[in-house]
Design an enzyme around this catalytic site. Structure first.
Site, PDB file in Angstrom:
ATOM      1  N   SER A  57       0.841  -1.187   0.000  1.00 22.14           N
ATOM      2  CA  SER A  57       0.000   0.000   0.000  1.00 22.14           C
ATOM      3  C   SER A  57       0.881   1.244   0.000  1.00 22.14           C
ATOM      4  CB  SER A  57      -0.875  -0.027   1.260  1.00 22.14           C
ATOM      5  OG  SER A  57      -1.382   1.244   1.542  1.00 22.14           O
ATOM      6  N   GLU A  58       1.051   1.816  -1.182  1.00 20.84           N
ATOM      7  CA  GLU A  58       1.976   2.951  -1.299  1.00 20.84           C
ATOM      8  C   GLU A  58       1.436   4.177  -0.585  1.00 20.84           C
ATOM      9  OE1 GLU A  58       1.045   0.940  -3.728  1.00 20.84           O
ATOM     10  OE2 GLU A  58       2.918  -0.106  -4.178  1.00 20.84           O
ATOM     11  N   PHE A  81       8.893   0.288  -7.710  1.00 24.56           N
ATOM     12  CA  PHE A  81       9.220   0.869  -9.018  1.00 24.56           C
ATOM     13  C   PHE A  81       8.533   2.230  -9.065  1.00 24.56           C
ATOM     14  CE2 PHE A  81       9.793  -3.578  -9.963  1.00 24.56           C
ATOM     15  CZ  PHE A  81      10.748  -3.635 -10.960  1.00 24.56           C
ATOM     16  N   ILE A  85       4.351   4.435  -7.680  1.00 22.79           N
ATOM     17  CA  ILE A  85       4.254   5.500  -6.687  1.00 22.79           C
ATOM     18  C   ILE A  85       2.875   6.158  -6.760  1.00 22.79           C
ATOM     19  CG2 ILE A  85       5.027   7.498  -8.053  1.00 22.79           C
ATOM     20  CD1 ILE A  85       6.940   8.150  -5.701  1.00 22.79           C
ATOM     21  N   PRO A  87      -0.313   5.417  -6.317  1.00 22.08           N
ATOM     22  CA  PRO A  87      -1.278   5.442  -5.209  1.00 22.08           C
ATOM     23  C   PRO A  87      -0.864   6.426  -4.107  1.00 22.08           C
ATOM     24  CG  PRO A  87      -0.771   3.179  -5.813  1.00 22.08           C
ATOM     25  CD  PRO A  87       0.208   4.064  -6.545  1.00 22.08           C
ATOM     26  N   HIS A 127       7.133  -0.907 -15.788  1.00 22.11           N
ATOM     27  CA  HIS A 127       8.302  -1.030 -14.927  1.00 22.11           C
ATOM     28  C   HIS A 127       9.455  -0.165 -15.433  1.00 22.11           C
ATOM     29  CE1 HIS A 127       6.120  -4.523 -13.452  1.00 22.11           C
ATOM     30  NE2 HIS A 127       7.007  -4.688 -12.495  1.00 22.11           N
TER      31      HIS A 127
HETATM   32  C1  LIG Z   1       0.741  -0.565  -7.013  1.00 19.50           C
HETATM   33  C2  LIG Z   1       1.814  -1.586  -7.101  1.00 19.50           C
HETATM   34  N1  LIG Z   1       2.731  -1.669  -6.131  1.00 19.50           N
HETATM   35  C3  LIG Z   1       3.726  -2.574  -6.201  1.00 19.50           C
HETATM   36  C4  LIG Z   1       3.821  -3.419  -7.260  1.00 19.50           C
HETATM   37  C5  LIG Z   1       4.980  -4.407  -7.348  1.00 19.50           C
HETATM   38  N2  LIG Z   1       4.453  -5.774  -7.152  1.00 19.50           N
HETATM   39  C6  LIG Z   1       4.186  -6.569  -8.199  1.00 19.50           C
HETATM   40  S1  LIG Z   1       3.476  -7.980  -7.732  1.00 19.50           S
HETATM   41  C7  LIG Z   1       3.527  -7.577  -6.095  1.00 19.50           C
HETATM   42  C8  LIG Z   1       2.949  -8.497  -5.090  1.00 19.50           C
HETATM   43  C9  LIG Z   1       1.529  -8.813  -5.366  1.00 19.50           C
HETATM   44  O1  LIG Z   1       1.048  -9.735  -4.459  1.00 19.50           O
HETATM   45  P1  LIG Z   1      -0.419 -10.321  -4.537  1.00 19.50           P
HETATM   46  O2  LIG Z   1      -1.411  -9.201  -4.704  1.00 19.50           O
HETATM   47  O3  LIG Z   1      -0.622 -11.216  -3.391  1.00 19.50           O
HETATM   48  O4  LIG Z   1      -0.465 -11.133  -5.904  1.00 19.50           O
HETATM   49  P2  LIG Z   1       0.471 -12.344  -6.392  1.00 19.50           P
HETATM   50  O5  LIG Z   1       1.653 -11.732  -7.064  1.00 19.50           O
HETATM   51  O6  LIG Z   1       0.818 -13.164  -5.211  1.00 19.50           O
HETATM   52  O7  LIG Z   1      -0.348 -13.078  -7.388  1.00 19.50           O
HETATM   53  C10 LIG Z   1       4.121  -6.334  -5.944  1.00 19.50           C
HETATM   54  C11 LIG Z   1       4.370  -5.676  -4.652  1.00 19.50           C
HETATM   55  C12 LIG Z   1       2.848  -3.298  -8.267  1.00 19.50           C
HETATM   56  N3  LIG Z   1       2.845  -4.107  -9.344  1.00 19.50           N
HETATM   57  N4  LIG Z   1       1.857  -2.388  -8.163  1.00 19.50           N
END
Ligand SMILES: Cc1ncc(C[n+]2csc(CCOP(=O)(O)OP(=O)(O)O)c2C)c(N)n1
Lengths: 324, 350
Positions: A57-58, A81, A85, A87, A127
């Site tokens: 949660s940004e 990345f 940012i 959110p 990204h």
């Molecule tokens: C707003 C945002 N913040 C950070 C990321 C980087 N990121 C990509 S996947 C991920 C984890 C996601 O976890 P989850 O929602 O449990 O889904 P899963 O990958 O386990 O399927 C993160 C932090 C992103 N893509 N979007």
């Protein structure tokens, strides 16, 4: 000898050691050491009270970092990345950047928001974006970009000491491409200075972050054509060190500004505007920008066509040198 | 209460036995074929990434039942809002594998859904697809259509504001949207126990006065049953499918840094494919030889698909500029010409 990502981890280690109030917050920065390992080893050394894996949660991260700053802590936040940012945009532009003003200097808004950014590494969608201009357009916030392992550590420690909030943008492409000697102890580089990294006579090449290596390559090609370029690493995108840029362009009479972000309202536009306001009398030719096109950053199969290249830089310089 | 029809050993629970009786043979076989093909496809993608044929990839191994079972319950007119880890959903609803491979090869063409599909391009920024699914459901309701919108997301996504905002909207306007959370235990390295102080995702629904189910996400029958039922309600429903990604977060991730081999082993013993195969074999639906033969055919199709994607010729300059606006604005023409000039003189290497 450290890579940039190692020097950034090292800077944070030094900051955590030097000041009890420093806290690290971010996604996957603890046990995992950050998805790029920019906090490698810190969770082990300093524990989960100071190196904090947050929920995903940004807005939560940056908003609570502001509260922590107001309450006497010094947060260093990692946004995984730069594209993610967004959110936290509300918190940054409406609050982090303004708390000093709105509390009339009563409450601290001092924090560092670190974010890897930029393209050229074949990363997935969203990204690779360079959105620095949104933040440069936000008064109260400082924006700093290092271009080497040595400057990364010194500038990051400078950002930590700064009473203002600093967005510290880390060029992804440079994370592991260079190794250099980085002092093990605490040192600070000024975060409000541009740097002339090479002297020249005929044209000033202006860039920051990952563009600096590109400018150096372009400079080699220009030398073969007997063109002597001065290279400026802007480093501090906001507030910008315009004097260093003006002095250089007054001398060379020509300026090419290079950035990955889309051309329209990019930081290059601001630099060009200031040059035209302040040094127009010294200009031998129009000011040129080599920038990303005004399209969303492409999926990686086309990123080579989108990004600035040495070809594009050399072509721009030639147009200026042979300008009639 | 966790809904479970099929135990890890392949035996049906009482509820499972009743549900099994309601299924046609075609459905039973489809589920099996889909589970097997999706696993093959996913493993191929990991391999192709290692071979440098595609870019960074987010594997789904371990989550096949959650994806196949849910997507199999959908209708062609339903709106689907996937995250980036929904290759099993894509496969199940009939998105061509060339599109999926293209997407992971950095080719924007892979985002385009086939004609008639309401399959939205994968969403990378976490949880941002949820409010959009709410809007699509809203449009359906306003137009008097009977379909639903489904949003797929992970457990980490439940920490973003967009998750809460979407659930609230859906509930306030009583919209036909399914929030399908695959709780695979981790958001990259962060376990759900550190992501959330509430013990389940499903219990969040109570705060929005919304129906919720918690289902064994490795049980394709229970997932299929739950999503079918939820779909029929034409109201907002939160579904939490408990599952596990047995691979890494992406091919760029090293999962051994944050979880134990022992934990992975426990989940390998709850494999979604194995248990359903056991059921089908014991029910005499298929024999091993037929399965192996079918695998061979699927593999051949996949190899054809990657070869096709590898033939990709970058579409320059148009690939950068078309579809950004409905027409390319006059002021972008110069930039377009610039790209063309570099493409022509060969200095853009493809
Ligand atoms: C707003 C945002 N913040 C950070 C990321 C980087 N990121 C990509 S996947 C991920 C984890 C996601 O976890 P989850 O929602 O449990 O889904 P899963 O990958 O386990 O399927 C993160 C932090 C992103 N893509 N979007």
């Amino acid at each position: 000898m450290l890579t940039m990502v190692q020097s950034i981890a090292d800077a944070q280690r030094v900051a955590l050691e030097a000041d009890e109030s420093v806290l690290l917050l971010g996604e996957d920065i603890g046990k995992n050491g950050g998805v790029f390992r920019a906090t490698e080893g810190l969770w082990k050394q300093f524990g989960s009270e100071r190196v904090i894996d947050t929920p995903l949660s940004e807005a939560g991260i940056v908003g609570s970092a502001l509260g922590l700053a107001m309450g006497g802590f010094k947060p260093i936040v990692e946004i995984q990345f730069l594209s993610f940012i967004t959110p936290a945009f509300e918190q940054i532009v409406s609050h982090v950047a303004r708390m000093r003003l709105r509390s009339q200097g009563t409450f601290s808004n001092s924090m560092v928001i670190r974010a890897p950014y930029g393209g050229g590494i074949g990363a997935p969608e969203l990204h690779s974006d360079s959105t620095e201009a949104y933040f440069v357009h936000t008064p109260g916030l400082r924006v700093v970009v290092p271009s080497s392992p040595f400057t990364a550590k010194g500038l990051l420690l400078g950002a930590v000491e700064c009473p203002d909030p600093v967005l510290f943008l880390e060029p992804l492409r440079l994370y592991r491409t260079q190794k250099e000697e980085v002092p093990a102890d605490h040192y600070i580089l000024p975060i409000d200075r541009a740097k002339v990294i090479k002297q020249g006579e005929d044209v000033t090449l202006i860039g920051w972050g990952a563009m600096i290596s590109l400018l150096k390559e372009a400079d080699q090609l220009l030398l073969e054509q007997d063109i002597s370029a001065e290279i400026i690493d802007v480093q501090s995108l906001s507030p910008i060190d315009e004097v260093t840029i003006f002095e250089s362009v007054k001398k060379t009479g020509r300026a090419v500004i290079v950035h990955e972000a889309p051309r329209t309202c990019g930081v290059g536009a601001e630099i060009a505007a200031r040059l035209s306001e302040e040094v127009i009398d010294s200009l031998e030719a129009p000011i040129k920008r080599v920038a990303g096109y005004d399209v969303p950053y492409p999926l990686f199969a086309l990123e080579h066509a989108y990004l600035p290249s040495t070809d594009k830089i050399v072509r721009a310089v030639m147009e200026l040198v042979y300008f009639q | 209460m966790l809904i479970n029809h099929l135990l890890p050993c392949g035996a049906l629970t009482d509820d499972g036995a009743s549900f099994w009786l309601t299924l046609r043979e075609q459905e039973k076989l489809d589920l099996l074929r889909l589970l097997r093909s999706v696993r093959l496809f996913d493993r191929r993608m990991v391999l192709w990434q290692r071979q440098g044929k595609i870019g960074t990839y987010a594997p789904i191994e371990g989550q096949e039942a959650a994806q196949v079972g849910s997507a199999y319950a959908l209708d062609k007119t339903d709106w689907i809002f996937p995250s980036y880890r929904e290759q099993g959903v894509a496969y199940t609803v009939g998105i061509p594998m060339t599109s999926v491979i293209q997407y992971w090869s950095g080719q924007i063409e892979g985002c385009k859904p086939p004609a008639g599909y309401r399959y939205v391009p994968p969403t990378v920024p976490i949880a941002t697809q949820l409010p959009q699914a709410v809007g699509a459901a809203w449009a359906m309701k306003k137009r008097g259509e009977t379909g639903i919108a489904i949003a797929y997301f992970g457990d980490g996504a439940t920490s973003e504001g967009d998750f809460h905002e979407a659930l609230n909207f859906a509930s306030v306007y009583d919209l036909p949207v399914l929030f399908f959370c695959q709780n695979n235990g981790y958001a990259i390295s962060v376990p759900f126990s550190e992501q959330s102080a509430s013990k389940t995702v499903a219990e969040r629904a109570a705060a929005y006065d919304m129906d919720a189910y918690q289902v064994d996400g490795n049980d394709v029958l229970a997932v299929y049953d739950v999503v079918k039922t939820a779909r029929g309600k034409q109201r907002p429903v939160l579904i939490e499918a408990i599952t596990y990604r047995t691979g890494a977060h992406t091919t760029a991730d090293d999962a051994s840094r944050y979880r134990s081999e022992e934990e992975v082993r426990i989940w390998l013993n709850r494999d979604p494919l194995y248990r359903y195969e056991q059921l089908c074999l014991s029910e005499g639906l298929l024999d091993e030889d037929e399965l192996i033969q079918e695998d061979g055919q699927v593999t051949k199709q996949l190899d054809r698909a990657i070869r096709e994607v590898e033939k990709y010729q970058p579409n320059l300059p148009m690939g950068l500029f078309q579809h950004v606006y409905h027409q390319i604005p006059e002021c972008l023409k110069k930039q377009q010409e610039e790209v063309a000039s570099y493409a022509d003189n060969g200095s853009i290497h493809c």
